[in-house]
Design an enzyme around this catalytic site. Structure first.
Site, PDB file in Angstrom:
ATOM      1  N   HIS A  30       0.827  -1.219   0.000  1.00 17.44           N
ATOM      2  CA  HIS A  30       0.000   0.000   0.000  1.00 17.44           C
ATOM      3  C   HIS A  30       0.856   1.262   0.000  1.00 17.44           C
ATOM      4  CE1 HIS A  30      -3.259  -2.680   0.868  1.00 17.44           C
ATOM      5  NE2 HIS A  30      -2.793  -3.003   2.053  1.00 17.44           N
ATOM      6  N   HIS A  51      -6.664  -4.490  -1.654  1.00 13.89           N
ATOM      7  CA  HIS A  51      -5.832  -5.691  -1.677  1.00 13.89           C
ATOM      8  C   HIS A  51      -6.017  -6.458  -2.971  1.00 13.89           C
ATOM      9  CE1 HIS A  51      -6.843  -4.780   2.510  1.00 13.89           C
ATOM     10  NE2 HIS A  51      -5.605  -5.101   2.751  1.00 13.89           N
TER      11      HIS A  51
END
Ligand code: ADP
Ligand code: ADP
Ligand code: MG
Ligand code: MG
Ligand code: MG
Ligand code: MG
Lengths: 331, 220, 331, 220
Positions: C54, C216
């Protein structure tokens, strides 16, 4: 072509409006594609620019301590002379204006025509042409090297020098020193797609990469099989260092620049090996920038830049800047 | 039809037709530029001459010199890239040679084109063989200068066409394609193709009777 | 899989080393996957984290005025409790530690186990769970909403509150206020590829997009035909605003967050329309962030976040921060 | 062979075999998780049980309780995600029930598995039918509790297998797949498949004679 856009002909226009809507310290000169600081200081003015598609370059580097104005052309197309001229007029505070140009035929010709226009109106204009890309052979028979991500170091150092109150000739001298001291090289895992053409700039197999690319989706100087991150770094860094006059114990600044679609995590993995290799070469890394500074739309890949430092360059590199795309990391 | 030349209407037709042909050839020029450059030459030229044609209509200049200047300013203000200043210079120089003329004869036109070619060299510092538009301008103008009578003029289109196609095998020494080194060989120079088309449409506006060159199939 | 990596099992390790090599204000706790500030201040400690992939989240938000520690799990896998525990111990200055957790089963369970360990050692630990994603229905029968990019606002505001010297309970109150006031939603043009699996997270046709994605690489709640940038913004913004208690003349902060591969130019084009639409909805945009804050590797797409502001939140949002990934734009 | 049970060696074999089978099933579990989650369940489980097996070998604990704790700590420290705390809890609870035992009989084992199931529910707050690993634990344990004699035990593998496959049509209510809503139906829950495999390998270590289930072809 899968893009989050509206009308291709409005690409640059909407981008610039979306930028100034987000960044109050920037404004767009009405009716132009020129971004300037909302508040100008009394000092030598700095103007850069080029085609769009390199964001955050160049408008992201407009701000106190860096550029005063940035001119945006169509995607990957250098801006027209009248636009550059508008930028020069807007940032000129009577102390002259320095143009920071990347070495492409188009950029050089358009900025030079603008400089001619400005001089005709009595504005003092000088220029530096950045040519940091060691992928391209430099000889008198060629156009010379391209300017790529190393340009951002020129923006930063020249910007700090101008902010420090140096004269136009002195700012030009410092900027030229950066041009002489910075070398870069890049590679791509994927092409990019210019919105107006709608087609990928080249085609690569799943295991191929382009080495020695420019920043406009041009193919590179060589197509190879993909290698590990570390091997790729070795290859680029060797070419860069071979071309520089660095010796053991020299201090350098490093830029690991993402081309647009490379995850930041991979850029850090790259930097992990860059840090190891600079150490192995006895170079002292004084400062490292990792991120997207000079991109090629959604191209995946990266470029490495190495800037050889001296005390003067270190001072100007360290000076604070409010430009939105300049990340100041505390020492 | 000895004394072939060009009046304001013919010039306007020339710009109009060139703009239209560029629009049609846009993808082809982009594709060529994609292979050895940055893929925008078609977009650049089409945008520029569309603007030029509009400005010409809006401003209706009184003589050929003024008309050329309108086109030059339109190109300089809308194209950018390498081709903007180069084609801008072409029309600026042409305008200088055709100043105050409502109509130009062939000698005047050739003189203007010679000035344009010199302008390209001054701006771009290229030589013949560097795989730039100069590779078309140089031989075409040489031919036109030596064979300016009407019948022979038609052959100039063929000279320009061959010159554009001959850029294919060259290695670029100037412009963006030069960065590719040897990899630039094998693709026609996009600016040479747009210049080949320039001469095709120009000579067609001069004297008519020019067969349309199927650039797309020739260059891809 | 085309990536600039070396050994997939060393992905996170090399990334973290490459990060601290570039950012001197950060250090890695030896033998862990924990990044903490090189210099800690005496205040409530703030720890966040989650899976890797991320970037710049979460380590990029460690710095004066934001987080004190960030824990990195494997790619898209929440970190283990022992690692979170190490982070808590390292940042605790005796004033307690607040955990900022994104609402995923794994994150919540692992962070809660770490909190139990820390409390067993007498450390005061509180937590907030961010759940800003309006794509997911919120009901007592479900797991509740996911935490996505809005989390960065929690880091910023809670970080400023802690820096201002507030107590653990007060920092938790302020952080919870942000959680209550922020809503987000995202979409993807392309999937991403987790290095360890080597396969794209889903497949999309050339004209398809996923709406309501997580961070994700999970598929979204809906697959649709691609629309223009403006239409896409309309769709997301409507869902976000419908879920917020905002009324005319409210002040908001906006985040246009790139998922990893979206050119910044497109994010600005998106923001251009966001600015128009917030205006049309009589919302006052107090501050806008455009860039990559919470990414999904090399996914192409973006998320929008809207944070409803009050005077307290504005003050903390404005406070300076030295975290490398926080961009301060001058007002 | 009445009084079937498990000693330390069998436990070590169980962990060893489970680790190996997970490694072989890794891509399949990732693929299932890719469809309705984030694609890492195979990687997570393989990494975790590889570590567990190594630690077990390195520490050679003296009794079953200690062995379970070694596995629990290894999982908690190496898996992360949702499955880390859940499988970690399973072995922690199992370890509590088998404390100080060098060998466990079937009643003790079942008691331990019951405690593990309760642990899953406490940690994850899921119910049967939520499309989580509980959908396998619940019916399998119910069966085992009611049919704990040797011959019947073999059938428990079939119960677990069916339970794992039956998650396919359910809509997830817990875990990452829940965010997909109705789109989560049509894919077997990856955690249920790894739990089905858990029971297959466990019962095989208990009593042998279990036929290898072709999970890959069944679930994809
Ligand atoms: N130095 C030069 N002299 C003459 N023509 C040039 C020169 N450099 C480039 N050109 C011409 O310009 C063309 C490229 O134009 P264009 O693609 O529009 O600009 P850019 O290269 O900036 O993208 C080339 O095909 C070539 O014919
Ligand atoms: N609340 C819960 N209770 C029980 N099991 C759960 C719960 N949430 C998730 N799971 C199980 O965990 C599995 C996913 O594990 P994994 O992919 O390793 O972790 P993550 O979802 O964090 O990526 C699911 O397939 C499901 O069986
Ligand atoms: Mg161009
Ligand atoms: Mg071009
Ligand atoms: Mg995960
Ligand atoms: Mg998962």
């Amino acid at each position: 072509m899968k893009k989050l856009i509206n009308d291709v002909t409005l690409y640059v226009n909407e981008m610039l409006d979306g930028l100034v809507a987000a960044v109050p310290s920037l404004q767009r000169l009405e009716g132009t594609q020129v971004i300037v600081r909302s508040e100008l200081s009394e000092k030598v003015g700095l103007v850069s620019g080029g085609g769009s598609g390199h964001e955050p370059a160049h408008a992201g580097f407009v701000g106190k301590g860096m550029l005063d104005g940035a001119v945006a052309g169509e995607v990957f197309t250098s801006p027209t002379p009248d636009q550059v001229f508008e930028a020069i007029k807007a940032v000129n505070q009577g102390k002259g204006v320095l143009l920071i140009i990347k070495n492409y035929t188009g950029d050089v010709m358009n900025f030079e025509m603008a400089a001619e226009m400005a001089r005709a109106e009595g504005i003092d204009v000088e220029q530096v042409v950045v040519s940091d890309d060691v992928a391209v052979e430099n000889s008198t028979y060629t156009v010379g090297r391209r300017g790529i991500a190393g340009t951002v170091f020129v923006h930063k150092v020249a910007g700090a020098a101008a902010e420090a109150g140096l004269s136009l000739q002195e700012v030009q001298r410092v900027a030229s020193k950066v041009v002489d001291s910075v070398r870069s090289m890049g590679m791509a895992l994927t092409p990019c797609t210019v919105p107006a053409s709608g087609k990928p700039s080249f085609e690569l197999a799943d295991d191929e990469v382009e080495i020695g690319i420019g920043i406009h989706g041009e193919p590179g100087i060589e197509r190879r099989s993909i290698q590990s991150s570390a091997e790729t770094v070795d290859y680029l860094l060797e070419k860069i260092i071979a071309d520089m006059k660095v010796s053991a114990d020299d201090e350098v600044a490093i830029m690991v620049n993402g081309m647009g679609a490379t995850p930041l995590s991979e850029l850090f993995i790259i930097n992990h090996h860059v840090a190891e290799m600079t150490k192995a070469n006895s170079l002292h890394v004084y400062r490292t920038l990792v991120g997207e500074y000079m991109t090629s739309l959604e191209m995946s890949g990266f470029s490495l830049s190495v800037l050889k430092l001296d005390e003067e360059l270190k001072t100007y590199l360290d000076a604070p800047s409010a430009a939105p795309a300049w990340t100041q990391t505390e020492g | 039809m000895i004394g072939v030349g060009m009046n304001l209407e013919q010039f306007a037709n020339f710009i109009h037709d060139y703009a239209q042909r560029l629009e049609a050839l846009k993808d082809t020029l982009n594709e060529l530029d994609n292979r050895i450059g940055d893929g925008d030459h078609g977009t650049n030229m089409a945008r520029g001459f569309h603007t030029a044609q509009q400005q010409l209509q809006a401003k209706s200049p009184e003589d050929l010199g003024a008309a050329c200047n309108v086109v030059a300013m339109a190109l300089l203000g809308s194209v950018g890239g390498a081709s903007g200043p180069l084609y801008g210079t072409i029309f600026m120089k042409l305008g200088g040679a055709l100043k105050n003329l409502a109509q130009a004869d062939i000698e005047q036109l050739i003189e203007g084109l010679q000035a344009a070619k010199t302008g390209i060299i001054e701006r771009g510092k290229a030589q013949f063989g560097d795989k730039t538009m100069l590779d078309v301008w140089e031989p075409t103008l040489e031919y036109v200068t030596a064979h300016s009578c009407d019948e022979e003029l038609l052959q100039a289109v063929m000279v320009a066409r061959i010159a554009a196609l001959e850029t294919r095998d060259r290695v670029a020494k100037k412009g963006r394609a030069a960065y590719l080194g040897p990899r630039s060989a094998g693709t026609c120079d996009p600016g040479s193709v747009s210049s080949g088309l320039f001469f095709e449409v120009l000579i067609s506006a001069w004297r008519g009777g020019v067969e349309t060159i199927p650039w797309e199939t020739l260059v891809l």
